[in-house]
Design a protein around this motif. Structure first.
Motif, PDB file in Angstrom:
ATOM      1  N   ALA A  16      11.936  26.237  -8.704  1.00 12.22           N
ATOM      2  CA  ALA A  16      12.018  25.454  -9.940  1.00 12.22           C
ATOM      3  C   ALA A  16      12.630  24.095  -9.658  1.00 12.22           C
ATOM      4  CB  ALA A  16      12.856  26.210 -10.972  1.00 12.22           C
ATOM      5  N   GLY A  17      11.802  23.077  -9.598  1.00 16.06           N
ATOM      6  CA  GLY A  17      12.276  21.717  -9.382  1.00 16.06           C
ATOM      7  C   GLY A  17      13.018  21.192 -10.596  1.00 16.06           C
ATOM      8  N   PRO A  18      13.573  19.978 -10.507  1.00 16.81           N
ATOM      9  CA  PRO A  18      14.354  19.424 -11.618  1.00 16.81           C
ATOM     10  C   PRO A  18      13.517  19.251 -12.872  1.00 16.81           C
ATOM     11  CG  PRO A  18      13.916  17.752  -9.944  1.00 16.81           C
ATOM     12  CD  PRO A  18      13.504  19.049  -9.359  1.00 16.81           C
ATOM     13  N   GLY A  19      14.049  19.796 -13.975  1.00 22.49           N
ATOM     14  CA  GLY A  19      13.366  19.632 -15.259  1.00 22.49           C
ATOM     15  C   GLY A  19      12.084  20.398 -15.398  1.00 22.49           C
ATOM     16  N   THR A  20      11.908  21.495 -14.630  1.00 23.08           N
ATOM     17  CA  THR A  20      10.672  22.282 -14.729  1.00 23.08           C
ATOM     18  C   THR A  20      10.855  23.548 -15.563  1.00 23.08           C
ATOM     19  OG1 THR A  20      11.185  23.380 -12.624  1.00 23.08           O
ATOM     20  CG2 THR A  20       9.754  21.444 -12.536  1.00 23.08           C
ATOM     21  N   GLY A  21      12.005  23.696 -16.216  1.00 23.13           N
ATOM     22  CA  GLY A  21      12.185  24.829 -17.115  1.00 23.13           C
ATOM     23  C   GLY A  21      12.830  26.039 -16.468  1.00 23.13           C
ATOM     24  N   CYS A 263       5.498  21.861 -13.403  1.00 23.54           N
ATOM     25  CA  CYS A 263       5.333  21.029 -14.593  1.00 23.54           C
ATOM     26  C   CYS A 263       6.669  20.363 -14.913  1.00 23.54           C
ATOM     27  CB  CYS A 263       4.870  21.878 -15.768  1.00 23.54           C
ATOM     28  SG  CYS A 263       4.422  20.906 -17.199  1.00 23.54           S
ATOM     29  N   SER A 264       6.734  19.037 -14.815  1.00 19.88           N
ATOM     30  CA  SER A 264       7.989  18.307 -15.025  1.00 19.88           C
ATOM     31  C   SER A 264       8.111  17.883 -16.486  1.00 19.88           C
ATOM     32  CB  SER A 264       8.045  17.070 -14.127  1.00 19.88           C
ATOM     33  OG  SER A 264       9.189  16.304 -14.416  1.00 19.88           O
ATOM     34  N   PHE A 265       9.139  18.423 -17.143  1.00 23.20           N
ATOM     35  CA  PHE A 265       9.396  18.074 -18.544  1.00 23.20           C
ATOM     36  C   PHE A 265      10.484  16.999 -18.667  1.00 23.20           C
ATOM     37  CE2 PHE A 265       7.790  22.410 -18.556  1.00 23.20           C
ATOM     38  CZ  PHE A 265       6.835  22.366 -19.563  1.00 23.20           C
ATOM     39  N   ARG A 266      11.221  16.713 -17.570  1.00 26.33           N
ATOM     40  CA  ARG A 266      12.317  15.738 -17.625  1.00 26.33           C
ATOM     41  C   ARG A 266      11.915  14.395 -17.031  1.00 26.33           C
ATOM     42  NH1 ARG A 266      16.953  17.134 -13.792  1.00 26.33           N
ATOM     43  NH2 ARG A 266      17.285  18.833 -15.260  1.00 26.33           N
ATOM     44  N   CYS A 267      11.553  14.386 -15.771  1.00 29.27           N
ATOM     45  CA  CYS A 267      11.287  13.130 -15.045  1.00 29.27           C
ATOM     46  C   CYS A 267       9.829  12.708 -15.206  1.00 29.27           C
ATOM     47  CB  CYS A 267      11.585  13.296 -13.557  1.00 29.27           C
ATOM     48  SG  CYS A 267      13.259  13.841 -13.180  1.00 29.27           S
ATOM     49  N   HIS A 268       9.616  11.411 -15.396  1.00 25.69           N
ATOM     50  CA  HIS A 268       8.233  10.930 -15.389  1.00 25.69           C
ATOM     51  C   HIS A 268       7.795  10.702 -13.939  1.00 25.69           C
ATOM     52  CE1 HIS A 268       9.679   6.820 -14.731  1.00 25.69           C
ATOM     53  NE2 HIS A 268      10.462   6.923 -15.800  1.00 25.69           N
ATOM     54  N   ARG A 269       6.549  10.345 -13.756  1.00 20.99           N
ATOM     55  CA  ARG A 269       5.932  10.311 -12.432  1.00 20.99           C
ATOM     56  C   ARG A 269       6.680   9.386 -11.466  1.00 20.99           C
ATOM     57  NH1 ARG A 269       1.082  11.817 -10.634  1.00 20.99           N
ATOM     58  NH2 ARG A 269       0.383  12.206 -12.771  1.00 20.99           N
ATOM     59  N   ASN A 270       7.012   8.166 -11.887  1.00 28.06           N
ATOM     60  CA  ASN A 270       7.645   7.226 -10.961  1.00 28.06           C
ATOM     61  C   ASN A 270       8.963   7.777 -10.406  1.00 28.06           C
ATOM     62  OD1 ASN A 270       5.708   5.149 -11.016  1.00 28.06           O
ATOM     63  ND2 ASN A 270       6.537   4.336 -12.936  1.00 28.06           N
ATOM     64  N   ILE A 271       9.768   8.389 -11.270  1.00 30.88           N
ATOM     65  CA  ILE A 271      11.072   8.908 -10.829  1.00 30.88           C
ATOM     66  C   ILE A 271      10.896  10.094  -9.895  1.00 30.88           C
ATOM     67  CG2 ILE A 271      13.166  10.104 -11.605  1.00 30.88           C
ATOM     68  CD1 ILE A 271      13.081   8.306 -14.117  1.00 30.88           C
ATOM     69  N   GLU A 293       2.613  18.331 -12.291  1.00 35.04           N
ATOM     70  CA  GLU A 293       1.989  17.883 -13.545  1.00 35.04           C
ATOM     71  C   GLU A 293       3.103  17.310 -14.399  1.00 35.04           C
ATOM     72  OE1 GLU A 293      -0.074  19.909 -17.521  1.00 35.04           O
ATOM     73  OE2 GLU A 293       0.312  21.119 -15.727  1.00 35.04           O
ATOM     74  N   TYR A 294       2.825  16.230 -15.147  1.00 39.29           N
ATOM     75  CA  TYR A 294       3.888  15.534 -15.872  1.00 39.29           C
ATOM     76  C   TYR A 294       3.700  15.647 -17.379  1.00 39.29           C
ATOM     77  CZ  TYR A 294       5.237  13.842 -11.355  1.00 39.29           C
ATOM     78  OH  TYR A 294       5.651  13.797 -10.039  1.00 39.29           O
ATOM     79  N   LYS A 295       4.703  16.260 -18.032  1.00 44.47           N
ATOM     80  CA  LYS A 295       4.733  16.333 -19.488  1.00 44.47           C
ATOM     81  C   LYS A 295       5.635  15.250 -20.084  1.00 44.47           C
ATOM     82  CE  LYS A 295       2.169  20.050 -19.947  1.00 44.47           C
ATOM     83  NZ  LYS A 295       0.848  19.990 -20.613  1.00 44.47           N
ATOM     84  N   ALA A 296       6.518  14.679 -19.239  1.00 42.67           N
ATOM     85  CA  ALA A 296       7.399  13.612 -19.705  1.00 42.67           C
ATOM     86  C   ALA A 296       6.573  12.343 -19.942  1.00 42.67           C
ATOM     87  CB  ALA A 296       8.492  13.338 -18.662  1.00 42.67           C
ATOM     88  N   THR A 558      16.953  12.504  -9.732  1.00 47.41           N
ATOM     89  CA  THR A 558      16.204  13.287 -10.726  1.00 47.41           C
ATOM     90  C   THR A 558      17.051  13.714 -11.910  1.00 47.41           C
ATOM     91  OG1 THR A 558      16.586  15.296  -9.411  1.00 47.41           O
ATOM     92  CG2 THR A 558      14.497  14.122  -9.069  1.00 47.41           C
ATOM     93  N   ARG A 559      18.255  13.134 -12.048  1.00 48.42           N
ATOM     94  CA  ARG A 559      19.000  13.305 -13.305  1.00 48.42           C
ATOM     95  C   ARG A 559      18.395  12.424 -14.393  1.00 48.42           C
ATOM     96  NH1 ARG A 559      19.940  17.667 -12.520  1.00 48.42           N
ATOM     97  NH2 ARG A 559      18.599  17.304 -10.745  1.00 48.42           N
ATOM     98  N   ALA A 560      17.589  11.424 -13.987  1.00 49.08           N
ATOM     99  CA  ALA A 560      17.096  10.405 -14.918  1.00 49.08           C
ATOM    100  C   ALA A 560      15.855  10.873 -15.664  1.00 49.08           C
ATOM    101  CB  ALA A 560      16.788   9.121 -14.156  1.00 49.08           C
ATOM    102  N   LYS A 561      15.850  10.655 -16.958  1.00 50.94           N
ATOM    103  CA  LYS A 561      14.683  10.978 -17.784  1.00 50.94           C
ATOM    104  C   LYS A 561      13.791   9.761 -18.022  1.00 50.94           C
ATOM    105  CE  LYS A 561      17.058  12.803 -21.248  1.00 50.94           C
ATOM    106  NZ  LYS A 561      17.328  13.501 -22.542  1.00 50.94           N
ATOM    107  N   SER A 562      14.383   8.590 -18.116  1.00 47.13           N
ATOM    108  CA  SER A 562      13.599   7.405 -18.459  1.00 47.13           C
ATOM    109  C   SER A 562      13.741   6.290 -17.428  1.00 47.13           C
ATOM    110  CB  SER A 562      14.019   6.888 -19.839  1.00 47.13           C
ATOM    111  OG  SER A 562      13.312   5.714 -20.166  1.00 47.13           O
ATOM    112  N   GLU A 563      14.985   5.824 -17.183  1.00 49.39           N
ATOM    113  CA  GLU A 563      15.214   4.707 -16.265  1.00 49.39           C
ATOM    114  C   GLU A 563      16.092   5.158 -15.109  1.00 49.39           C
ATOM    115  OE1 GLU A 563      16.740   1.068 -17.937  1.00 49.39           O
ATOM    116  OE2 GLU A 563      15.694   1.414 -19.837  1.00 49.39           O
ATOM    117  N   LEU A 564      15.748   4.705 -13.901  1.00 50.38           N
ATOM    118  CA  LEU A 564      16.549   4.974 -12.717  1.00 50.38           C
ATOM    119  C   LEU A 564      16.840   3.656 -12.010  1.00 50.38           C
ATOM    120  CD1 LEU A 564      17.887   6.817 -10.628  1.00 50.38           C
ATOM    121  CD2 LEU A 564      15.630   7.149  -9.587  1.00 50.38           C
TER     122      LEU A 564
END
Length: 613
Positions: A16-21, A263-271, A293-296, A558-564
């Protein structure tokens, strides 16, 4: 998570990677077992890495607003706890046989353990520095007693603990394994309670914890369900190792299943892709998990700031934070160690921006006063007294050479002074005295111990109404702070910690943490400070060390949800970076961490700041 995963028989490892549930997956497994598979909640044990994670799991399955996770109270397992809490329960069952009074005293701080271990080394005929190997061995959990120095030191250390009616954090696992080995009936009891064993953060276990897991799952491994991520294994300094997660099939058989959550629910693709590129380059033994796969929602590229000085760095961080305030975003500022926070905190204070710095900065003076209070309340509390003695030994009042001395004769002089204190444990072990009684008996024989005794008598004799006199004596004898600024800064930090633990921190938009301390957290905006060569990563020729530093960076990013934001300063105070100074002014030039070069431009934007004229 698809039903096919949480309904599978084990042994099963979910990567389970970061933000994958991860928490969601464990909660779904609990719900499936007790509601659909008919498993009694008394046959289910859930192991979390922290007490906070255990509380969070209990909250998630108790929340009717989450119907996919909600479990009625009569079906909720009672065994949702940390590994150390489980081990403590096992040790408690045999407390009387081990000579441990209830409730069992647990030495929890590494500082106290190091002091006691060094005392044990001197009692066993070795130097205080020889204790390091024994300390590390206990942390790693590889306990195979032999007639060698580190084992002799460890044995003497355990004698000190037992004479104080105490165990340490490591004992909660090591003793539990020993007890279960020798008591088949008790093993059967805990075996039944773990017919289905669910384990969180599997990448952080050490050898002793792995042994306990083997005990509890033996013969019923179809009930073993573990969740972890080898990319997030960052605790090697305390025995955690990715080898346990990477060797899951080797340990539990080729029928064991390893399934990634992608499936990443926290980090978007760039992060996430930028972070993965870094850990892929420097950790060659990692699991290849496949494509995410990116849900963020889509977000900006990682912004890498190359700034001229640490002062400018603090200003830039403050401006990033100010920009987020109108949107009520949460900001996490991550630093290599606490020394990096001073300039940033000063900027935030000037701008009147609330922040939380959960760790005491820069030291632990108030805990020393607390230990003094514990001993004044109970003169038989030998462990509290030893903590007070350590503070005295490191103060100026006794004239002992500092722990920073380098000359062999000064080191030997310090060792000789400490030998007087270490020797006090002999009477504690042999005669069942308290450390205070032992000091009373010895103080007439040695002037040095007599001075310590007189200072402590003075502290005990202060009138309860004479607060200034008490504070003056405590500050003089224990020297908990070297400077007034240190006292004020620590008080502010402890107030921040109280805000965090009391729930008052919700109004503060900024948290300042070390990289290691941020694991498990997340924020809209994350700033990582100190990305210079020799700092992150520290200089090492070991590929293994480089791999772990890359994982630490991966976790931080990978603590970042929007900006890093990743920040590198070209000059920084040597008092902070601990690098040699080659220029006037106490600062020096630094090269950017080569980790920054591992992040592809497809996911990162780089910004160079000219010095201000």
């Amino acid at each position: 998570m698809s039903a096919e995963l949480y309904t599978l028989n084990g042994p099963l490892l979910l990567l389970a990677g970061p933000g994958t549930g991860k928490t969601y997956s464990l909660a779904q497994r609990i719900k499936y077992l007790v509601e659909d598979a008919g498993v009694s909640p008394n046959e289910l044990t859930v192991i979390t890495f922290t007490a906070a994670a255990a509380d969070n799991m209990k909250m998630r399955i108790s929340d009717p607003s989450e119907p996919h996770l909600f479990v009625p109270s009569h079906l909720q397992p009672t065994n949702i706890r940390t590994m150390h809490s489980l081990g403590h329960s096992i040790v408690r069952e045999k407390a009387s046989e081990l000579g441990l009074p209830l409730p069992i005293t647990v030495v929890r701080t590494d500082a106290t353990k190091r002091v006691l271990m060094a005392d044990a080394a001197q009692l066993a005929g070795f130097t205080r520095s020889d204790a390091k190997a024994a300390f590390k061995c206990r942390q790693f959990g590889y306990c195979h007693p032999e007639d060698i120095p580190k084992c002799q030191i460890c044995q003497k250390y355990k004698e000190i603990l037992r004479a104080c009616g105490a165990i340490d954090h490591d004992d909660q696992i090591l003793l539990a394994c020993e007890i279960l080995t020798n008591d088949p009936q008790l093993l059967s009891k805990y075996h039944r309670a773990a017919s289905h064993l669910l384990i969180d953060e599997y990448q952080d276990i050490n050898a002793a914890q792995f042994k306990l897991i083997r005990f509890l799952s033996e013969g019923q491994r179809e009930g073993l369900f573990v969740v972890g991520d080898d990319d997030q294994s960052i605790y090697s300094w305390r025995g955690g190792s990715p080898e346990f997660i990477r060797n899951f099939k080797k340990h539990f058989g080729q029928d064991a299943k390893v399934k990634p959550l992608l499936c990443s629910f926290r980090c978007h693709r760039n992060i996430l892709e930028g972070s993965l590129a870094l850990v892929r380059r420097y950790d060659k033994e990692r699991f290849n998990k496949g494509d995410f796969e990116y849900k963020a929602p889509e977000g900006p590229k990682i912004l890498i700031h190359n700034v001229p000085s640490d002062k400018r760095e603090a200003t830039i961080v403050r401006r990033i934070i100010e920009r987020t305030l109108p949107a009520r975003k949460e900001v996490l500022v991550l630093v290599p160690h606490r020394g990096y926070t001073s300039l940033i905190i000063a900027e935030l204070r000037r701008a009147k921006i609330d922040y939380i710095a959960p760790e005491p900065l820069p030291g632990e003076g108030l805990p020393v006063i607390d230990r003094l209070a514990a001993w004044l309340n109970d003169e038989n509390d030998s462990l509290a007294l030893r903590d007070c003695l350590e503070a005295m030994l490191n103060s100026k009042i006794l004239g002992i050479p500092s722990h920073k001395v380098k000359r062999p004769d000064r080191i030997q002089e310090r060792e000789s002074f400490y030998a007087f204190v270490s020797g006090l444990w002999e009477a504690v072990i042999r005669e069942s005295h308290s450390l205070w009684q032992s000091l009373k008996l010895a103080c007439g024989d040695y002037e040095f111990l007599g001075t310590i005794y007189e200072n402590l008598v003075d502290l005990r004799s202060v009138d309860p109404n004479e607060v200034p006199r008490f504070l003056e004596l405590a500050a003089s004898c224990l020297e908990p702070w070297k400077k007034t600024d240190s006292l004020l800064e620590e008080v502010a930090a402890w107030v921040s910690r109280v805000k965090v633990t009391s729930g008052l921190a919700s109004t503060a938009p900024v948290q300042i943490m070390t990289l290691e301390g941020a694991k498990g957290l997340q924020a809209d905006v994350v700033c990582v400070i100190g990305l210079e060569q020799g700092i992150i990563p520290r200089e090492s020729n070991q590929e293994r060390d480089l791999a772990e530093y890359s994982r630490l960076m991966y976790v931080s990013m990978t603590r970042a949800k929007s900006e890093l934001h990743l920040l590198h300063s070209r000059t920084r105070s040597a008092a902070v970076s601990f690098h040699p100074v080659h220029a006037k002014g106490g600062s020096h030039k630094l090269e950017p961490s080569f980790f920054l070069g591992a992040i592809p431009n497809a996911f990162a934007e780089r910004k160079y700041y000219q010095p201000q004229s």
